[in-house]
Design an enzyme around this catalytic site. Structure first.
Site, short mmCIF file in Angstrom:
data_model
loop_
_atom_site.label_atom_id
_atom_site.label_comp_id
_atom_site.label_asym_id
_atom_site.label_seq_id
_atom_site.Cartn_x
_atom_site.Cartn_y
_atom_site.Cartn_z
N ARG A 222 0.86 -1.18 0.00
CA ARG A 222 0.00 0.00 0.00
C ARG A 222 0.90 1.24 0.00
O ARG A 222 2.01 1.20 0.55
CB ARG A 222 -0.89 0.02 1.26
CG ARG A 222 -2.08 -0.92 1.18
CD ARG A 222 -3.12 -0.44 0.17
NE ARG A 222 -4.26 -1.34 0.03
CZ ARG A 222 -4.40 -2.24 -0.94
NH1 ARG A 222 -3.46 -2.40 -1.86
NH2 ARG A 222 -5.50 -2.98 -1.01
N HIS A 270 -1.22 0.86 -9.86
CA HIS A 270 -1.95 -0.05 -8.94
C HIS A 270 -2.65 -1.17 -9.71
O HIS A 270 -3.89 -1.32 -9.63
CB HIS A 270 -2.95 0.73 -8.07
CG HIS A 270 -3.34 -0.05 -6.84
ND1 HIS A 270 -3.68 0.54 -5.65
CD2 HIS A 270 -3.44 -1.39 -6.62
CE1 HIS A 270 -3.97 -0.40 -4.76
NE2 HIS A 270 -3.83 -1.58 -5.33
N1 LIG Z 1 -0.78 -3.79 -5.75
C1 LIG Z 1 -1.74 -4.67 -5.94
O1 LIG Z 1 -2.24 -4.80 -7.04
C2 LIG Z 1 -2.17 -5.55 -4.79
C3 LIG Z 1 -2.95 -6.70 -5.04
C4 LIG Z 1 -3.25 -7.55 -3.97
C5 LIG Z 1 -2.80 -7.26 -2.68
N2 LIG Z 1 -2.08 -6.10 -2.48
C6 LIG Z 1 -1.55 -5.78 -1.15
O2 LIG Z 1 -0.53 -6.71 -0.86
C7 LIG Z 1 -0.37 -6.79 0.55
C8 LIG Z 1 -0.27 -8.24 0.97
O3 LIG Z 1 -1.52 -8.89 0.81
P1 LIG Z 1 -1.76 -10.33 1.46
O4 LIG Z 1 -3.12 -10.75 1.10
O5 LIG Z 1 -0.62 -11.25 1.17
O6 LIG Z 1 -1.68 -9.94 3.04
P2 LIG Z 1 -1.69 -10.91 4.29
O7 LIG Z 1 -1.99 -12.33 3.90
O8 LIG Z 1 -2.53 -10.29 5.35
O9 LIG Z 1 -0.15 -10.82 4.78
C9 LIG Z 1 0.21 -11.38 5.98
C10 LIG Z 1 1.75 -11.45 6.07
O10 LIG Z 1 2.27 -10.19 6.52
C11 LIG Z 1 3.02 -10.41 7.72
N3 LIG Z 1 2.91 -9.27 8.63
C12 LIG Z 1 1.78 -8.66 9.10
N4 LIG Z 1 2.09 -7.65 9.95
C13 LIG Z 1 3.45 -7.63 10.04
C14 LIG Z 1 4.38 -6.84 10.76
N5 LIG Z 1 3.98 -5.86 11.58
N6 LIG Z 1 5.70 -7.09 10.59
C15 LIG Z 1 6.12 -8.07 9.76
N7 LIG Z 1 5.29 -8.88 9.06
C16 LIG Z 1 3.97 -8.66 9.19
C17 LIG Z 1 2.38 -11.65 8.34
O11 LIG Z 1 3.25 -12.21 9.30
P3 LIG Z 1 2.81 -13.54 10.15
O12 LIG Z 1 2.95 -14.68 9.18
O13 LIG Z 1 3.77 -13.62 11.25
O14 LIG Z 1 1.38 -13.32 10.56
C18 LIG Z 1 2.15 -12.51 7.10
O15 LIG Z 1 3.35 -13.12 6.69
C19 LIG Z 1 -1.53 -6.02 1.16
O16 LIG Z 1 -1.10 -4.73 1.53
C20 LIG Z 1 -2.52 -5.92 0.01
O17 LIG Z 1 -3.37 -4.80 0.17
C21 LIG Z 1 -1.75 -5.27 -3.50
#
Ligand SMILES: NC(=O)c1ccc[n+]([C@@H]2O[C@H](COP(=O)([O-])OP(=O)(O)OC[C@H]3O[C@@H](n4cnc5c(N)ncnc54)[C@H](OP(=O)(O)O)[C@@H]3O)[C@@H](O)[C@H]2O)c1
Length: 307
Positions: A222, A270
């Site tokens: 983000r 994005h």
């Molecule tokens: N640009 C685009 O087109 C696009 C598309 C899709 C998604 N996104 C973005 O991509 C990102 C990832 O999405 P996702 O679905 O993979 O998210 P997610 O499943 O919620 O990611 C969780 C991961 O992040 C780690 N994490 C959370 N808080 C943390 C912290 N404070 N310090 C270190 N690690 C931390 C977690 O650690 P643990 O394993 O220890 O819980 C886990 O490994 C999001 O921001 C989403 O909005 C962007």
């Protein structure tokens, strides 16, 4: 009404069509376009206006229309008892992995230079000697699939997570010291973290000052993960040497923003991975059915952990 779709910034017609073809029995309405006077069981929401969620009667659960949930977690009008889910399916994750593998390979193998040489009929065989180290911040729905995709190409991957846990076969780091250790080694540092109070501004000048010289920063998480004013001085100092940004604090990126024209910054609007109607419809129907049978929505978010 059983299912409400709220997405004022997009045409929800194709999504509604897909849901109707999968589950004609579900009564669907969309906002804008409906009065919101009937009770609603389940709402799928993107960029809702302030106050809207507080007007929904009988709401059992909500889901983000995408993978990010910060717009729901920070909405003061969403009652505490309403479960929050999200749509982060295999296609979304595979498309994210494809974008990141494509961008890293193009940069690492300097594929752009062959077009320049071709323009001058220059025959210059070149390939890099060793694979780069990819550092993935976040190994969740997107990060874990991305890690597997790089590993399939025998490209080493290390990860940073909150717990220090992650898929087998990766070097894993946690805490600020761990983040800095990873940044010192990674040739590509990729942000795939959820946006939370702990991760907001995590890509900042302090982190940049320990990044490997010549490395590349990629932000597909983000916009608010990046402290934007810290980036250009860091690029000018060579740590990182290049940045690829897909997300921004203000979207669309304002026309006069310095990022557009900086020679070391590459921008995509994005679209690293976008929610596709066909996959979203399947997930919405499955999530709706779970909620109707008294279970949490798909991709249940832990409100305490905030992701
Ligand atoms: N640009 C685009 O087109 C696009 C598309 C899709 C998604 N996104 C973005 O991509 C990102 C990832 O999405 P996702 O679905 O993979 O998210 P997610 O499943 O919620 O990611 C969780 C991961 O992040 C780690 N994490 C959370 N808080 C943390 C912290 N404070 N310090 C270190 N690690 C931390 C977690 O650690 P643990 O394993 O220890 O819980 C886990 O490994 C999001 O921001 C989403 O909005 C962007």
């Amino acid at each position: 009404v059983a299912l409400l779709i709220v997405a004022p910034d997009r045409d929800t017609g194709p999504l509604v069509e897909e849901i109707r073809s999968l589950a004609p029995e579900i009564e669907i309405s969309t906002w804008p376009g409906s009065e919101l006077s009937e009770p609603i069981d389940f709402a799928v929401v993107w960029q809702q206006p302030p106050g809207l969620l507080g007007r929904l009667k009988g709401l059992k659960a909500v889901s983000s229309l995408g993978a990010g949930v910060e717009h729901l977690l920070t909405d003061p009008d969403l009652p505490d008892h309403v479960a929050i889910g999200r749509l982060a399916g295999p296609r979304l994750a595979a498309n994210m992995a494809a974008y990141l593998v494509g961008q890293v390979i193009k940069d690492w193998k300097r594929l752009d230079q062959f077009s320049r040489w071709q323009a001058h009929q220059q025959w210059r065989p070149w390939a890099p000697e060793t694979p780069p180290l990819v550092g993935l911040l976040g190994l969740g729905a997107m990060g874990s699939v991305t890690a597997t995709a790089f590993q399939a190409l025998d490209i080493p991957v290390a990860g940073y997570t909150r717990s220090g846990n992650g898929p087998k076969g990766l070097d894993l780091y946690r805490g600020e010291a761990g983040l800095h250790q990873l940044a010192q080694q990674a040739d590509y540092l990729i942000c795939l973290l959820p946006l939370t109070p702990q991760t907001r501004g995590i890509l900042n000048g302090r982190l940049f000052s320990v990044m490997k010289p010549g490395s590349m920063l990629i932000n597909v998480g983000r916009g608010e993960h990046l402290v934007e004013p810290d980036l250009i001085p860091a690029l000018d100092a060579g740590r990182p040497a290049r940045a690829l940004l897909d997300v921004f604090t203000e979207e669309p990126l304002p026309e006069d923003h310095r990022f557009w024209t900086h020679p070391a910054i590459r921008i995509t609007p994005h679209c690293a991975s976008i929610t596709l109607a066909a996959e979203a419809a399947e997930l919405i129907v499955a999530s709706y059915r779970q909620v109707q049978s008294g279970h949490p929505p798909l991709g249940l978010v832990d409100r305490q952990r905030v992701y």
